[in-house]
Design a protein around this motif. Structure first.
Motif, PDB file in Angstrom:
ATOM      1  N   ASN A 155       1.604  22.958  13.331  1.00 54.92           N
ATOM      2  CA  ASN A 155       1.759  22.294  12.033  1.00 54.92           C
ATOM      3  C   ASN A 155       2.679  23.049  11.075  1.00 54.92           C
ATOM      4  N   LYS A 156       3.572  23.847  11.611  1.00 54.32           N
ATOM      5  CA  LYS A 156       4.513  24.597  10.783  1.00 54.32           C
ATOM      6  C   LYS A 156       5.933  24.347  11.254  1.00 54.32           C
ATOM      7  N   HIS A 157       6.804  24.043  10.311  1.00 54.29           N
ATOM      8  CA  HIS A 157       8.213  23.847  10.630  1.00 54.29           C
ATOM      9  C   HIS A 157       8.858  25.206  10.904  1.00 54.29           C
ATOM     10  N   ILE A 158       9.429  25.371  12.084  1.00 54.88           N
ATOM     11  CA  ILE A 158      10.082  26.629  12.449  1.00 54.88           C
ATOM     12  C   ILE A 158      11.587  26.475  12.254  1.00 54.88           C
ATOM     13  N   MET A 159      12.142  27.321  11.406  1.00 56.41           N
ATOM     14  CA  MET A 159      13.578  27.274  11.129  1.00 56.41           C
ATOM     15  C   MET A 159      14.336  28.174  12.104  1.00 56.41           C
ATOM     16  N   VAL A 160      15.587  27.804  12.352  1.00 55.96           N
ATOM     17  CA  VAL A 160      16.419  28.548  13.293  1.00 55.96           C
ATOM     18  C   VAL A 160      17.749  28.882  12.621  1.00 55.96           C
ATOM     19  N   ASP A 161      18.072  30.178  12.578  1.00 56.61           N
ATOM     20  CA  ASP A 161      19.355  30.610  12.032  1.00 56.61           C
ATOM     21  C   ASP A 161      20.413  30.440  13.117  1.00 56.61           C
ATOM     22  N   LEU A 162      21.220  29.393  12.982  1.00 61.39           N
ATOM     23  CA  LEU A 162      22.253  29.071  13.961  1.00 61.39           C
ATOM     24  C   LEU A 162      23.631  29.569  13.538  1.00 61.39           C
ATOM     25  N   GLY A 163      23.692  30.194  12.361  1.00 67.90           N
ATOM     26  CA  GLY A 163      24.971  30.644  11.837  1.00 67.90           C
ATOM     27  C   GLY A 163      25.740  29.563  11.114  1.00 67.90           C
ATOM     28  N   THR A 164      25.116  28.401  10.921  1.00 66.25           N
ATOM     29  CA  THR A 164      25.793  27.265  10.293  1.00 66.25           C
ATOM     30  C   THR A 164      25.504  27.154   8.801  1.00 66.25           C
ATOM     31  N   GLY A 165      24.525  27.914   8.319  1.00 60.48           N
ATOM     32  CA  GLY A 165      24.122  27.797   6.925  1.00 60.48           C
ATOM     33  C   GLY A 165      22.969  26.831   6.743  1.00 60.48           C
ATOM     34  N   ILE A 186      13.285  30.985  22.100  1.00 64.98           N
ATOM     35  CA  ILE A 186      13.279  31.876  20.934  1.00 64.98           C
ATOM     36  C   ILE A 186      12.315  31.364  19.874  1.00 64.98           C
ATOM     37  N   VAL A 187      12.333  30.043  19.663  1.00 62.94           N
ATOM     38  CA  VAL A 187      11.413  29.439  18.695  1.00 62.94           C
ATOM     39  C   VAL A 187       9.968  29.688  19.117  1.00 62.94           C
ATOM     40  N   TYR A 188       9.680  29.491  20.379  1.00 66.34           N
ATOM     41  CA  TYR A 188       8.312  29.670  20.891  1.00 66.34           C
ATOM     42  C   TYR A 188       7.842  31.116  20.725  1.00 66.34           C
ATOM     43  N   ARG A 189       8.682  32.061  21.131  1.00 65.96           N
ATOM     44  CA  ARG A 189       8.289  33.477  21.050  1.00 65.96           C
ATOM     45  C   ARG A 189       8.115  33.923  19.599  1.00 65.96           C
ATOM     46  N   GLY A 190       9.043  33.489  18.733  1.00 60.26           N
ATOM     47  CA  GLY A 190       8.953  33.862  17.332  1.00 60.26           C
ATOM     48  C   GLY A 190       7.767  33.219  16.643  1.00 60.26           C
ATOM     49  N   VAL A 198      13.625  32.105  13.066  1.00 61.85           N
ATOM     50  CA  VAL A 198      14.106  32.868  14.217  1.00 61.85           C
ATOM     51  C   VAL A 198      15.625  32.781  14.254  1.00 61.85           C
ATOM     52  N   VAL A 199      16.237  33.712  14.963  1.00 64.08           N
ATOM     53  CA  VAL A 199      17.697  33.755  15.055  1.00 64.08           C
ATOM     54  C   VAL A 199      18.133  33.228  16.417  1.00 64.08           C
ATOM     55  N   SER A 200      19.033  32.280  16.403  1.00 59.60           N
ATOM     56  CA  SER A 200      19.544  31.707  17.643  1.00 59.60           C
ATOM     57  C   SER A 200      20.260  32.771  18.466  1.00 59.60           C
ATOM     58  N   PRO A 201      20.126  32.741  19.789  1.00 55.68           N
ATOM     59  CA  PRO A 201      20.833  33.713  20.625  1.00 55.68           C
ATOM     60  C   PRO A 201      22.349  33.535  20.591  1.00 55.68           C
ATOM     61  N   LYS A 202      22.804  32.397  20.087  1.00 52.53           N
ATOM     62  CA  LYS A 202      24.240  32.151  19.981  1.00 52.53           C
ATOM     63  C   LYS A 202      24.596  31.751  18.558  1.00 52.53           C
ATOM     64  N   ASP A 203      25.719  32.267  18.065  1.00 50.84           N
ATOM     65  CA  ASP A 203      26.199  31.931  16.727  1.00 50.84           C
ATOM     66  C   ASP A 203      27.111  30.701  16.822  1.00 50.84           C
ATOM     67  N   TYR A 204      26.736  29.629  16.131  1.00 48.84           N
ATOM     68  CA  TYR A 204      27.495  28.381  16.204  1.00 48.84           C
ATOM     69  C   TYR A 204      28.439  28.190  15.018  1.00 48.84           C
ATOM     70  N   SER A 205      28.581  29.188  14.172  1.00 49.87           N
ATOM     71  CA  SER A 205      29.406  29.039  12.972  1.00 49.87           C
ATOM     72  C   SER A 205      30.877  28.820  13.297  1.00 49.87           C
ATOM     73  N   THR A 206      31.392  29.529  14.295  1.00 50.71           N
ATOM     74  CA  THR A 206      32.814  29.407  14.650  1.00 50.71           C
ATOM     75  C   THR A 206      33.073  28.112  15.392  1.00 50.71           C
ATOM     76  N   LYS A 207      32.198  27.794  16.348  1.00 51.02           N
ATOM     77  CA  LYS A 207      32.401  26.616  17.188  1.00 51.02           C
ATOM     78  C   LYS A 207      32.397  25.337  16.361  1.00 51.02           C
ATOM     79  N   TYR A 208      31.489  25.255  15.371  1.00 51.58           N
ATOM     80  CA  TYR A 208      31.378  24.049  14.580  1.00 51.58           C
ATOM     81  C   TYR A 208      31.994  24.164  13.194  1.00 51.58           C
ATOM     82  N   ARG A 209      32.641  25.324  12.928  1.00 52.35           N
ATOM     83  CA  ARG A 209      33.447  25.530  11.721  1.00 52.35           C
ATOM     84  C   ARG A 209      32.677  25.311  10.433  1.00 52.35           C
TER      85      ARG A 209
END
Length: 210
Positions: A155-165, A186-190, A198-209
């Motif tokens: 019952n808790k929203h888990i946020m993920v830092d994808l590097g997108t803001g 990563i979400v499950y373990r965190g 939790v922090v995504s294992p991959k940074d999507y900031s560059t790929k998705y600009r």
């Protein structure tokens, strides 16, 4: 002209065979041989026509195949069902794709979700929600994108830092199966450790600009 593969079913060509015009947007099974033209049968199958014989291959149009993927996954049809799915699941991450089954972006995401559902079943469960049928969460979660994937645990929203803001959700179609599995892990373990972000294992900031 004979069909090269003797295992394929062949029939003599009949002028009375029901058919429609040729269609180019088809999913052709691996190893299939298109000899000349394709015709639809009502059942539905595709007939591959040659000079003397035809080859029957089970086949569907591309869009229909992707929509079928969405119907293979469980849907939540009301706000109450969404709440219950999030509330009652105690041991696994609840992955919810908000969007529309007929949307092209959702089709891509649904195909990936369907592909990984069995692989992640021990620690995650996947649901789909049509935002037109269930508009209850559109304002709460700012569901303004064509396709949105979110994660919940106990019952808790888990946020993920994808590097997108935007840490609240994935608002594009993540087409790589392994990348999505990694994020869910990563979400499950965190989440099991009490983390809400939790922090995504991959940074999507560059790929998705972003």
């Amino acid at each position: 002209c004979k069909i090269p593969n003797p295992k394929q079913q062949t029939l003599s060509l009949s002028p009375s065979l029901p058919s429609s015009s040729a269609n180019d947007d088809l999913l052709v099974a691996s190893g299939s041989i298109i000899l000349e033209r394709t015709y639809f049968l009502l059942d539905p199958r595709v007939i591959i026509v040659s000079a003397q014989a035809i080859q029957i291959i089970p086949i569907v149009p591309y869009d229909a195949a992707n929509i079928i993927m969405s119907y293979m996954l469980p849907h939540l049809h009301s706000g109450w069902e969404v709440d219950q799915a999030i509330l009652t699941e105690e041991d696994r991450v609840v992955v919810i794709r908000f969007g529309r089954d007929s949307d092209q972006t959702c089709m891509v995401q649904d195909e990936v979700l369907f592909g990984i559902a069995e692989k992640v079943k021990n620690f995650a469960v996947v649901y789909l929600v049509d935002i037109d049928e269930v508009p209850d969460f559109s304002s709460m979660y700012e569901l303004y994108d064509a396709c949105t994937t979110m994660f919940f645990y106990r019952n808790k929203h888990i946020m993920v830092d994808l590097g997108t803001g935007n840490n609240n959700k994935i608002n594009w179609a993540l087409a790589d199966w392994q990348e999505l599995i990694d994020i869910i892990e990563i979400v499950y373990r965190g989440a099991r450790k009490g983390r809400g972000l939790v922090v995504s294992p991959k940074d999507y900031s560059t790929k998705y600009r972003y």
